[in-house]
Design a protein around this motif. Structure first.
Motif, mmCIF file in Angstrom:
data_model
loop_
_atom_site.group_PDB
_atom_site.id
_atom_site.type_symbol
_atom_site.label_atom_id
_atom_site.label_comp_id
_atom_site.label_asym_id
_atom_site.label_seq_id
_atom_site.Cartn_x
_atom_site.Cartn_y
_atom_site.Cartn_z
ATOM 1 N N LYS A 140 52.137 30.766 47.264
ATOM 2 C CA LYS A 140 50.751 31.187 47.397
ATOM 3 C C LYS A 140 50.028 31.112 46.055
ATOM 4 N N THR A 141 50.767 31.368 44.994
ATOM 5 C CA THR A 141 50.154 31.408 43.669
ATOM 6 C C THR A 141 50.357 30.075 42.966
ATOM 7 N N ALA A 142 49.392 29.208 43.128
ATOM 8 C CA ALA A 142 49.410 27.893 42.492
ATOM 9 C C ALA A 142 48.129 27.743 41.684
ATOM 10 N N GLU A 143 48.176 26.864 40.697
ATOM 11 C CA GLU A 143 47.003 26.613 39.864
ATOM 12 C C GLU A 143 45.880 26.045 40.731
ATOM 13 N N THR A 144 44.658 26.521 40.488
ATOM 14 C CA THR A 144 43.499 26.060 41.255
ATOM 15 C C THR A 144 42.465 25.440 40.314
ATOM 16 N N GLU A 145 41.401 24.922 40.895
ATOM 17 C CA GLU A 145 40.313 24.320 40.122
ATOM 18 C C GLU A 145 39.155 25.288 39.875
ATOM 19 N N VAL A 146 39.262 26.516 40.347
ATOM 20 C CA VAL A 146 38.203 27.508 40.163
ATOM 21 C C VAL A 146 38.032 27.790 38.676
ATOM 22 N N LYS A 147 36.792 27.868 38.218
ATOM 23 C CA LYS A 147 36.514 28.172 36.813
ATOM 24 C C LYS A 147 36.752 29.664 36.562
ATOM 25 N N VAL A 148 37.483 29.961 35.488
ATOM 26 C CA VAL A 148 37.830 31.340 35.156
ATOM 27 C C VAL A 148 36.582 32.197 34.959
ATOM 28 N N THR A 149 35.595 31.684 34.244
ATOM 29 C CA THR A 149 34.381 32.481 34.006
ATOM 30 C C THR A 149 33.639 32.767 35.317
ATOM 31 N N ASP A 150 33.618 31.801 36.227
ATOM 32 C CA ASP A 150 32.984 32.027 37.532
ATOM 33 C C ASP A 150 33.709 33.145 38.281
ATOM 34 N N PHE A 176 33.964 38.416 40.566
ATOM 35 C CA PHE A 176 34.973 39.362 41.046
ATOM 36 C C PHE A 176 34.908 40.715 40.339
ATOM 37 N N VAL A 177 34.659 40.711 39.041
ATOM 38 C CA VAL A 177 34.707 41.934 38.245
ATOM 39 C C VAL A 177 33.317 42.578 38.235
ATOM 40 N N ASP A 178 33.240 43.815 38.733
ATOM 41 C CA ASP A 178 31.936 44.474 38.835
ATOM 42 C C ASP A 178 31.723 45.579 37.802
ATOM 43 N N ASN A 179 32.614 45.680 36.834
ATOM 44 C CA ASN A 179 32.547 46.711 35.809
ATOM 45 C C ASN A 179 32.374 46.033 34.450
ATOM 46 N N ASP A 180 31.349 46.431 33.692
ATOM 47 C CA ASP A 180 31.060 45.777 32.416
ATOM 48 C C ASP A 180 32.218 45.880 31.421
ATOM 49 N N GLN A 181 32.864 47.044 31.355
ATOM 50 C CA GLN A 181 33.992 47.202 30.432
ATOM 51 C C GLN A 181 35.148 46.293 30.837
ATOM 52 N N LYS A 182 35.400 46.196 32.121
ATOM 53 C CA LYS A 182 36.484 45.337 32.605
ATOM 54 C C LYS A 182 36.166 43.870 32.341
ATOM 55 N N LYS A 183 34.889 43.478 32.456
ATOM 56 C CA LYS A 183 34.497 42.108 32.126
ATOM 57 C C LYS A 183 34.746 41.828 30.649
ATOM 58 N N GLU A 184 34.309 42.759 29.802
ATOM 59 C CA GLU A 184 34.505 42.603 28.362
ATOM 60 C C GLU A 184 35.992 42.506 28.026
ATOM 61 N N ASP A 185 36.796 43.383 28.605
ATOM 62 C CA ASP A 185 38.244 43.352 28.376
ATOM 63 C C ASP A 185 38.858 42.059 28.910
ATOM 64 N N SER A 186 38.357 41.563 30.031
ATOM 65 C CA SER A 186 38.869 40.309 30.608
ATOM 66 C C SER A 186 38.642 39.143 29.652
ATOM 67 N N PHE A 187 37.437 39.048 29.131
ATOM 68 C CA PHE A 187 37.144 37.952 28.201
ATOM 69 C C PHE A 187 37.936 38.102 26.896
ATOM 70 N N ARG A 188 38.181 39.331 26.466
ATOM 71 C CA ARG A 188 38.999 39.546 25.267
ATOM 72 C C ARG A 188 40.452 39.149 25.545
ATOM 73 N N LEU A 189 40.980 39.506 26.699
ATOM 74 C CA LEU A 189 42.346 39.098 27.060
ATOM 75 C C LEU A 189 42.471 37.581 27.101
ATOM 76 N N ILE A 190 41.453 36.908 27.612
ATOM 77 C CA ILE A 190 41.480 35.447 27.647
ATOM 78 C C ILE A 190 41.567 34.893 26.230
ATOM 79 N N GLU A 191 40.742 35.396 25.328
ATOM 80 C CA GLU A 191 40.788 34.941 23.925
ATOM 81 C C GLU A 191 42.175 35.142 23.327
ATOM 82 N N LEU A 192 42.716 36.341 23.501
ATOM 83 C CA LEU A 192 44.019 36.668 22.918
ATOM 84 C C LEU A 192 45.140 35.815 23.510
ATOM 85 N N MET A 193 45.193 35.733 24.828
ATOM 86 C CA MET A 193 46.281 35.003 25.474
ATOM 87 C C MET A 193 46.191 33.505 25.207
ATOM 88 N N GLN A 194 44.984 32.959 25.081
ATOM 89 C CA GLN A 194 44.841 31.553 24.691
ATOM 90 C C GLN A 194 45.387 31.344 23.285
#
Length: 144
Positions: free
Chosen positions: A5-15, A20-38
């Motif tokens: 079920k969990t396979a790579e998709t073509e959906v853009k991460v930022t989209d 999906f994320v409706d909380n500003d702090q969670k959005k900010e943390d999500s983008f920070r996690l992306i920076e760090l994990m990259q």
């Protein structure tokens, strides 16, 4: 054999995050996690399944014959908490949890409410340890 079920998709991460994320702090943390994990993995963020943001990939094969691909490290900004897919408990790395911060853990992932609840340097060690483990034990994109 059933398809994963969990396979790579073509959906853009930022989209995904913006829809999906409706909380500003969670959005900010999500983008920070992306920076760090990259930075830690050396791989761009990709969507895996409908809600997991993964970095790199490895191929696994179980004794049962079941096999598939999975991200080296990943997270999902779920409603209740972030799900972090960055750690496999082994005797030589269990000490990492001692100073990690406020979290819950199950066999498959670690749950945190927000980044400020954890020690980012410990998260980095977990991620690097997970990548090294995959590189040693699986067919891994980290070898390229």
């Amino acid at each position: 054999m059933a398809k994963n079920k969990t396979a790579e998709t073509e959906v853009k991460v930022t989209d995904f995050i913006h829809s999906f994320v409706d909380n500003d702090q969670k959005k900010e943390d999500s983008f920070r996690l992306i920076e760090l994990m990259q930075e830690w993995s050396g791989f761009e963020a990709k969507m895996w399944g409908p809600s997991i943001i993964g970095f790199g990939s490895y191929h696994y094969k179980y004794a049962s014959g079941h096999e598939g691909d999975a991200p080296l490290i990943a997270f999902s900004p779920r409603k209740a908490a972030f799900s972090l897919y960055v750690y496999s408990a082994r005797e030589d790395n269990k000490h990492l949890l001692d100073n990690f911060g406020k979290f819950k853990i199950t066999k498959g992932c670690i749950y945190i409410k927000k980044l400020s609840d954890i020690d980012i340097s410990v998260l980095e060690k977990m991620c690097l340890d997970s990548i090294a483990y995959c590189e040693e034990h699986h067919e891994c994109a980290c070898r390229n």
